[in-house]
Design an enzyme around this catalytic site. Sequence first.
Site, short mmCIF file in Angstrom:
data_model
loop_
_atom_site.label_atom_id
_atom_site.label_comp_id
_atom_site.label_asym_id
_atom_site.label_seq_id
_atom_site.Cartn_x
_atom_site.Cartn_y
_atom_site.Cartn_z
N TYR A 71 -9.63 -2.04 -1.51
CA TYR A 71 -8.50 -1.16 -1.25
C TYR A 71 -7.42 -1.46 -2.29
O TYR A 71 -6.57 -2.33 -2.10
CB TYR A 71 -7.92 -1.41 0.15
CG TYR A 71 -8.76 -0.98 1.31
CD1 TYR A 71 -9.91 -0.21 1.16
CD2 TYR A 71 -8.41 -1.34 2.61
CE1 TYR A 71 -10.67 0.17 2.24
CE2 TYR A 71 -9.16 -0.95 3.71
CZ TYR A 71 -10.29 -0.20 3.51
OH TYR A 71 -11.05 0.18 4.60
N PRO A 230 -5.09 16.14 8.56
CA PRO A 230 -4.88 17.50 8.08
C PRO A 230 -3.46 17.97 8.34
O PRO A 230 -2.84 17.61 9.35
CB PRO A 230 -5.89 18.33 8.88
CG PRO A 230 -6.11 17.54 10.13
CD PRO A 230 -5.99 16.10 9.73
#
Length: 304
Positions: A71, A230
Amino acid sequence: MTSQTITATASGTWKLGDRTVHRIGFGAMRLPQQGEAFAPEADSRDRDQAIGVLRRAVELGVNHIDTAAFYFSPLRSANELINRALAPYPDDLVIATKVGPGRDPSGAWLPHATPQQLRGQVEENLRQLGRDHLDVVNLRIVGTDSLADRFGALAELRDAGLIRHLGLSNIHLHHLAEAQAIAPVVCVQNMYGIGASSEQEELLRQCGEQRVAFVPFYSIAGTRRTAGAPAEDSSGVQAFARARGVSAAQVRLAWTLHRGAHVLAIPGTGDVDHLAQNVAAGSLRLSQDEVDELASLRPDDAEG
């Protein structure tokens, strides 16, 4: 839903091996950069902002952080941000990391590690986090092949004291039994959320029967995966959220927590306001009818 004073204690607790954690945790995948995780064109996140989010998470009672050496953005590493923000670490903090995948300095993905390469990945996590042992190491795999050699290599590192507990990530049903025959598994990290497949549901059920923690990823993002939540969630989830006066992300998180006492959520964010909302989702109580109503959404309804 008022979130300012709600802490992770509202989500309840579960034991990862011999370590007790709150069921709302924090995922560090999106912390090093803004926008889609792992996107080479994305901007690195402001260092002070990222450190502030981590410190605020701990202030809000989060004591389970999920991370990995892969990451990172061009300027930021999740592990080193965690080290800078939180070391010396609180006694109750459990840091879970993942091995298997790797990325070169440019960010390009490398072939998954061989059993012999896993020790180097474990040692890199130790170095970045500034630890002499890792609380939990999850073996992340791709595909359906046997994981025995790789999990066996991690079990040897556990016996050597470099790792306290072992877990699995991105597995299929048969992998859990295969790994359990080698060494105890304390958690399974798999994609899961509203609209989950029958195989995902069965894996969650089997983990519950064996008292293995089930840690969903992408439970907010769904099919958008590393792109994050979203902007416009599905009509079914949105309608439910409006009726309860909460956000769609909070509904998704709360729903996963209601799938079993062994479910641990690890939502990630680089924004302190979103962090507070995620933590507050642990206090959202759903009736069984509401849980069933959300579970009945078809995958296209659930993902928008």
